[in-house]
Design an enzyme around this catalytic site. Structure first.
Site, PDB file in Angstrom:
ATOM      1  N   LYS A  92       0.954  -1.071  -0.070  1.00  0.00           N
ATOM      2  CA  LYS A  92      -0.122   0.136   0.027  1.00  0.00           C
ATOM      3  C   LYS A  92       0.909   1.377   0.117  1.00  0.00           C
ATOM      4  O   LYS A  92       0.799   2.108  -0.723  1.00  0.00           O
ATOM      5  CB  LYS A  92      -0.744  -0.096   1.346  1.00  0.00           C
ATOM      6  CG  LYS A  92      -2.244   0.900   1.307  1.00  0.00           C
ATOM      7  CD  LYS A  92      -2.799   0.843   2.546  1.00  0.00           C
ATOM      8  CE  LYS A  92      -3.346  -0.447   2.956  1.00  0.00           C
ATOM      9  NZ  LYS A  92      -4.133  -0.517   4.002  1.00  0.00           N
ATOM     10  N   LYS A 104       2.710  -3.469  10.850  1.00  0.00           N
ATOM     11  CA  LYS A 104       1.208  -3.804  11.537  1.00  0.00           C
ATOM     12  C   LYS A 104       1.366  -4.232  13.275  1.00  0.00           C
ATOM     13  O   LYS A 104       2.095  -4.793  13.320  1.00  0.00           O
ATOM     14  CB  LYS A 104       0.358  -4.717  10.805  1.00  0.00           C
ATOM     15  CG  LYS A 104      -1.235  -4.532  10.966  1.00  0.00           C
ATOM     16  CD  LYS A 104      -1.635  -3.455   9.973  1.00  0.00           C
ATOM     17  CE  LYS A 104      -3.104  -3.136  10.210  1.00  0.00           C
ATOM     18  NZ  LYS A 104      -3.589  -2.453   9.231  1.00  0.00           N
TER      19      LYS A 104
END
Ligand code: GLU
Length: 431
Positions: A92, A104
């Protein structure tokens, strides 16, 4: 379906690498997370007992810059899920050309079952446990499913206490009073809206003739519904984790948002009211919603929603992935064969991390932007990258998902090459 979410997620590399200018060695490297941390977080509960929660932080890749990605609080959080989400963040950030790698985090917890004080202790405990693994130039946190600005504020404060210096740039999505950026709250939905507005004219699809169903009525889904309704699209169905509602003539989105907001659970954090309680509409399950005969379907909840089990029920013409990973790779193939256009998560929902990047820039420069500046820059980035990926998909006759991965792999390949040859020896020679 394959055995793990991560194994399924990384399958997309195999398809895309055929079209990208990147060496096989570099792709091989991108198949594995750079570093994964699992931690135990002891929390003193309000009733005096001690409960230990499991937390994770995964830095998938940092070739293009420090790791970047949200922290999720959900009962189903696992290392496999966090690795997949960190993998998607890597691509992304490359798709949007942000100077970040992918990361994450997550905690396995049902946050709705905690009091506000327990939640604060858990969030601070998480930062205590991962403090050496993160930093403004190392790995930057942000909100994700069931985390919000208040939690980001606690996390930034805890990190600043540990480091003995105010460190706003270690966390994005903070409250405005703690160095947050205007426009960050609705950024995922706003970015997705710009992507939809860039794509639909290519199909001569006017908003007034376009019906939309949205799965998920959280931060992304509810704002998405409102933006689309305001622009004249007919939002006929929405749902939350309890189920959904449908109205052929279109739903009154502002009043549904107001109704959800009235059911504030723990101090405005998690809405207790479900859209199902709005009785004047037809009630339908999340599965029914996904199978509606609408023009646009927007999965805006969790991963693995469209799988081999229900893909044949899908009737929408266009799917915009606002959630991360809502479609499995097997289901993707079926959708492609059926001629359904899928616009992928790593492009469509990138507005959130893009405004996170803007927040990080503002924190480091100390100069804060207006909402007009934020939205104008977001719009420019979203439209530019959507158009590039569209051109790649047209030129190579590949899906938008594969095109997005090709675009990201080209940028990642370039960065890996620029780093030099130190890492690449083939048969004793520098490749
Ligand atoms: N959690 C969001 C995502 O999945 C935002 C991440 C960020 O802002 O760093 O894209």
């Amino acid at each position: 379906m394959s055995d793990s979410l991560f194994a399924d997620a990384s399958k997309r590399l195999q398809t895309a690498m055929k079209y990208a200018s990147i060496s096989e060695d570099a792709v091989e490297r991108l198949k594995y997370p750079k570093a994964s941390l699992s931690v135990s977080i002891p929390v003193r509960m309000d009733n005096g007992t001690l409960q230990v929660f499991q937390g994770y932080r995964v830095r998938y890749d940092d070739t293009r810059g420090p790791g970047k990605g949200g922290v999720r609080y959900h009962p189903n959080v696992s290392l496999d899920e966090v690795q997949s989400l960190a993998f998607w963040m890597t691509f992304k950030c490359a798709v949007l050309n942000l100077p970040f790698g992918g990361a994450k985090g997550g905690i396995t917890v049902d946050p709705k079952a905690l009091s506000k004080l327990e939640l604060e202790r858990l969030s601070r405990g998480y930062v205590d446990a991962i403090a050496d693994f993160i930093g403004p130039d190392v790995d930057i946190l942000a909100p994700d499913v069931y985390t919000n600005a208040m939690i980001m504020g606690w996390m930034m404060d805890q990190y600043s206490i540990i480091r003995r210096q105010i460190s706003p740039a270690v966390v994005t999505g903070k409250p405005l009073t703690m160095g947050g950026s205007v426009g960050r709250d609705g950024a995922t939905a706003t970015g997705a809206f710009f992507a939809i507005e860039a794509i639909m004219p290519k199909f001569d699809q006017l908003p007034s003739q376009t019906t939309v169903a949205i799965q998920g009525f959280g931060k992304a889904g509810s704002v998405m519904a409102e933006l689309l309704a305001r622009a004249g699209y007919k939002v006929v169905a929405v749902s939350d984790s309890q189920g959904g509602i449908y109205a052929k003539k279109g739903l009154d989105i502002p009043s549904i948002r107001q109704y959800k907001a009235m059911g504030n659970g723990i101090t405005a954090l998690y809405c207790k009211n479900t859209v199902c309680n709005i009785v004047e509409h037809e009630i339908l399950s999340n599965q029914d919603l996904l199978a509606l005969d609408v023009d646009i379907l927007i999965p805006a909840a969790l991963e693995n929603q469209i799988t081999e089990a229900n893909v044949n029920d899908i009737k929408a013409k266009y799917i915009f992935e606002v959630a991360n990973g809502p479609i499995t790779s097997e289901a993707d193939k079926v959708l492609e064969a059926k001629g359904i256009y899928v616009f992928p998560d790593i492009l469509v929902n990138a507005g959130g991390v893009t405004v996170s990047y803007f927040e990080w820039v503002q924190n480091r420069s100390g100069l804060y932007w207006t909402i007009e500046e934020v939205n104008q820059r977001l719009k420019q980035k979203m439209i530019e990258e959507t158009e590039r990926i569209w051109s790649i998909s047209q030129e190579l006759a590949i899906s938008m998902r594969t095109a997005a991965y090709v675009h990201a792999l080209n940028r990642l390949g370039e960065a890996l090459n620029a780093k030099g040859t130190r890492d690449y020896y083939i048969n004793g020679r520098i490749s």
